[in-house]
Design a protein around this motif. Structure first.
Motif, short mmCIF file in Angstrom:
data_model
loop_
_atom_site.label_atom_id
_atom_site.label_comp_id
_atom_site.label_asym_id
_atom_site.label_seq_id
_atom_site.Cartn_x
_atom_site.Cartn_y
_atom_site.Cartn_z
N ASP A 96 19.03 -4.03 -5.80
CA ASP A 96 18.22 -5.01 -6.52
C ASP A 96 17.27 -6.02 -5.57
O ASP A 96 16.36 -6.54 -6.29
N ALA A 97 17.55 -6.33 -4.52
CA ALA A 97 16.74 -7.03 -3.63
C ALA A 97 15.46 -6.18 -2.99
O ALA A 97 14.68 -7.19 -2.61
N LEU A 98 15.57 -5.06 -3.02
CA LEU A 98 14.71 -4.33 -2.09
C LEU A 98 13.29 -4.22 -2.63
O LEU A 98 12.12 -4.42 -2.08
N PRO A 99 13.08 -4.18 -4.21
CA PRO A 99 11.91 -4.21 -4.78
C PRO A 99 11.12 -5.69 -4.51
O PRO A 99 9.66 -5.47 -3.95
N GLU A 100 11.74 -6.76 -4.55
CA GLU A 100 11.13 -7.80 -4.30
C GLU A 100 10.64 -8.04 -3.03
O GLU A 100 9.41 -8.42 -2.66
N ALA A 101 11.67 -7.47 -1.94
CA ALA A 101 11.16 -7.80 -0.48
C ALA A 101 9.97 -6.49 -0.48
O ALA A 101 9.03 -6.95 0.57
N PHE A 102 9.86 -5.33 -0.95
CA PHE A 102 8.70 -4.50 -0.74
C PHE A 102 7.43 -5.13 -1.00
O PHE A 102 6.47 -5.09 -0.50
N ALA A 103 7.67 -6.02 -2.33
CA ALA A 103 6.28 -6.36 -2.81
C ALA A 103 5.64 -7.68 -2.05
O ALA A 103 4.45 -7.73 -1.64
N ILE A 104 6.70 -8.54 -1.66
CA ILE A 104 6.38 -9.46 -0.53
C ILE A 104 5.83 -8.90 0.82
O ILE A 104 4.70 -9.32 1.05
N ARG A 105 6.31 -8.11 1.43
CA ARG A 105 5.82 -7.45 2.48
C ARG A 105 4.36 -6.81 2.36
O ARG A 105 3.60 -6.95 2.91
N LYS A 106 4.08 -6.11 1.12
CA LYS A 106 3.00 -5.40 0.94
C LYS A 106 1.87 -6.52 0.58
O LYS A 106 0.86 -6.36 1.27
N ALA A 107 2.05 -7.59 0.20
CA ALA A 107 1.24 -8.48 -0.10
C ALA A 107 0.88 -9.43 1.08
O ALA A 107 -0.48 -9.37 1.28
N LEU A 108 1.69 -9.46 1.89
CA LEU A 108 1.16 -10.34 2.89
C LEU A 108 0.57 -9.13 4.26
O LEU A 108 -0.41 -9.57 4.93
N GLU A 109 1.30 -7.86 4.34
CA GLU A 109 0.43 -7.12 5.08
C GLU A 109 -0.84 -6.55 4.86
O GLU A 109 -1.60 -6.22 5.60
N GLU A 110 -0.98 -6.52 3.49
CA GLU A 110 -2.47 -6.15 2.83
C GLU A 110 -3.54 -7.15 3.57
O GLU A 110 -4.66 -6.90 4.00
N ALA A 111 -2.96 -8.49 3.63
CA ALA A 111 -3.87 -9.50 4.04
C ALA A 111 -4.25 -9.31 5.60
O ALA A 111 -5.18 -9.35 6.03
N THR A 112 -3.28 -8.94 6.25
CA THR A 112 -3.18 -8.88 7.75
C THR A 112 -4.43 -7.70 8.15
O THR A 112 -4.79 -7.75 9.16
N VAL A 113 -3.79 -6.53 7.35
CA VAL A 113 -4.54 -5.21 7.80
C VAL A 113 -5.95 -5.42 7.42
O VAL A 113 -7.24 -4.84 8.11
N ARG A 114 -6.27 -5.96 6.39
CA ARG A 114 -7.79 -6.45 5.89
C ARG A 114 -8.42 -7.21 7.19
O ARG A 114 -9.64 -6.97 7.31
N TYR A 115 -7.85 -8.35 7.32
CA TYR A 115 -8.41 -9.38 8.46
C TYR A 115 -8.83 -8.39 9.70
O TYR A 115 -9.78 -8.50 10.65
N ALA A 116 -7.59 -7.61 10.17
CA ALA A 116 -7.70 -6.92 11.35
C ALA A 116 -8.67 -5.93 11.30
O ALA A 116 -9.60 -5.86 12.27
#
Length: 260
Positions: A109-129
């Motif tokens: 039950d902890a995995l979906p939230e962890a995936f969502a947080i990771r995706k939101a943060l990494e979308e930002a980094t890959v966009r700037y990169a």
């Protein structure tokens, strides 16, 4: 009249010379500092245990023998207990009074939230990169991709995991926000345990490398939209296989309603 002083302690410095500590009458006593060695040992035990749990060297359900760990490090059980309690706060260790202390199972039950947080943060980094990557930074990503292929050829799963981590850390660095990766690491600890179970699956590492290559090419082309899509495909593909991995390793996972 000169203010009086009181001699409060006589100690030996590192050279073995006796020295007196003095203070003026009525002055507050110096604050007592906690032993630095105990804190340092507790931190080291915490780091080592955490790495062993995340890398699955200590598997979900394995007992944590505090006495044995204390003997290994040559310390009392106090710093071991401190490290164990910190890992319990992170959800990596479970403490059952009268029963024992164990490596926690991976909470589904902890995995979906962890995936969502990771995706939101990494979308930002890959966009700037993708918007600002230099030629030398692209070369560093390509070198990392070659390292991933080398780890694949030798079936070095732990080495591949570390190369994978470095790939994503490099993207955050290229973006100019390395702190994002620090935040991501704090939230994806359960994902990492699950992800390591997927690496031995036939063809999985090859898929990951292909997904990383797609991200790299989008960043090299300075195409933020394509980079975000390639990243989303990469992270979504990992999430899809949760049910299959749970079926293969049922004792490693827990879900609401499961018996303790």
């Amino acid at each position: 009249m000169e203010p009086s002083v009181k001699k409060v302690a006589t100690t030996e410095d590192e050279g073995g010379l006796a020295s007196a500590t003095v203070r003026r009458a009525g002055a507050p006593a110096p604050a007592v500092r906690p032993p630095r060695r105990a804190a340092t040992v507790a931190s080291r035990i915490y780091r080592d245990l955490r790495a062993e749990i995340v890398s699955l060297k200590r598997k979900p359900g394995d007992a944590i023998a505090e006495k044995q760990i204390a003997e290994t490090y040559g310390v009392s059980r106090t710093p071991v207990r401190e490290a164990v309690l910190k890992l319990a706060d992170e959800g990596l260790i479970e403490i059952f009074p009268q029963s024992g202390t164990f490596v926690s199972r991976i909470p589904l039950d902890a995995l979906p939230e962890a995936f969502a947080i990771r995706k939101a943060l990494e979308e930002a980094t890959v966009r700037y990169a993708a918007a600002r990557a230099s030629r030398s930074q692209i070369a560093a990503l390509r070198a990392n991709l070659e390292l991933q292929r080398e780890m694949q050829e030798t079936a070095n799963y732990e080495g591949f995991h570390q190369a994978d981590e470095s790939f994503h850390a490099l993207i955050a660095e290229i973006a100019g926000y390395p702190g994002f990766w620090t935040l991501i690491q704090q939230t994806k600890v359960q994902i990492d345990r699950y992800r390591l179970l997927t690496l031995p699956v036939r063809g999985r590492i090859a898929e990951v490398i292909a997904e990383h290559a797609a991200i790299l090419e989008a960043v090299a082309a300075n195409d933020p939209a394509a980079a975000i899509k390639a990243l989303d495909d990469h992270l979504d593909d990992l999430q899809i296989s949760v049910a299959d991995i749970r079926r293969d390793y049922p004792r490693y996972f827990t879900a609401p309603g499961d018996p303790v």
